[in-house]
Scaffold this active site. Sequence first.
Site, PDB file in Angstrom:
ATOM      1  CB  CYS A  74     -59.013 -49.896  75.514  1.00 49.50           C
ATOM      2  SG  CYS A  74     -60.030 -51.160  74.724  1.00 49.50           S
ATOM      3  CB  CYS A 156     -58.359 -53.707  75.687  1.00 46.37           C
ATOM      4  SG  CYS A 156     -58.928 -52.738  74.290  1.00 46.37           S
TER       5      CYS A 156
END
Length: 250
Positions: A74, A156
Amino acid sequence: AVAVTLILGLSLGLTRRQKTIKSTFFSRCEKFKEHDCQKLWDLFEKAHVNKDPCNVPVEAYDPLIAAAPFIPDCKKMMFWSGTKDVVHDLTAKRKDCYFTLEDTLLGSILDGLMWCGKNGKDDTFTTGCPGWSDCENNPVRSFWKCASAAYADAACGDVTAMLSGSTTTPFDPESIFASIEVTRLKAPRVSSLNVVMVLQMNAKSDCTNASLKNLQNQLDPNITYSCKDVAEHRVEQCGSQPQIMCGSCW
Ligand code: N1C
């Protein structure tokens, strides 16, 4: 005799076409270890087979996406719009820095493929299918919308997006990046969105482009936005010189 030859030829052609997408699906799938490719193929077919090819909603691909193991790195996630080739050239060489949807199992299996079903038919077809813009709910577009939403949800940290300076609207409201991905990036999970404007010779737009204002307005206000104009050759250089550190490519 003519009719028999015709029917035989047609059905042979059909099996061959079908074998092509099915064998592509399996050979790409098997490159990723430990997955039940048959189960994924069955779910893939279930989404569009025996349906009107202009009436396959995005949700039809939910079971397929849910069944595919989907653990992107991520922190390295890269988005793109209008820059597919330059991005994939880079990510193929710099897996240490960047990861795209095409590096996930389903993204890599279905990248570049075209398919559809037809009412009353049990097969997956690869010709005579609606094009990307012929109707909104075509199977290929619905799949990419569904996969892109799941992909953006997983992002993320610091996220990169490569946009194209070769168009007058690099942040195109019709694009998957603008219509699906940007609004799904959420702080504090995602801390920044770093746009790289890829500039070829005679570029038509750069970081000052008006469409990027819309991007900033659509973005979660707690995500830090940045934009950098980068010549295409610098992006290519990052791929060809693996000694350059990820954060120093541009
Ligand atoms: O519509 P776009 O770009 O903004 O879509 C790109 C965006 C990326 O960030 C990806 O995460 O959406 C995702 N995505 C794909 O991963 C993808 N692979 C192949 C969207 N579309 C994808 N394709 C094909 O590219 C798709 O079949 C369609 O034809 C193009 C969309 O590209 P775009 O307009 O440059």
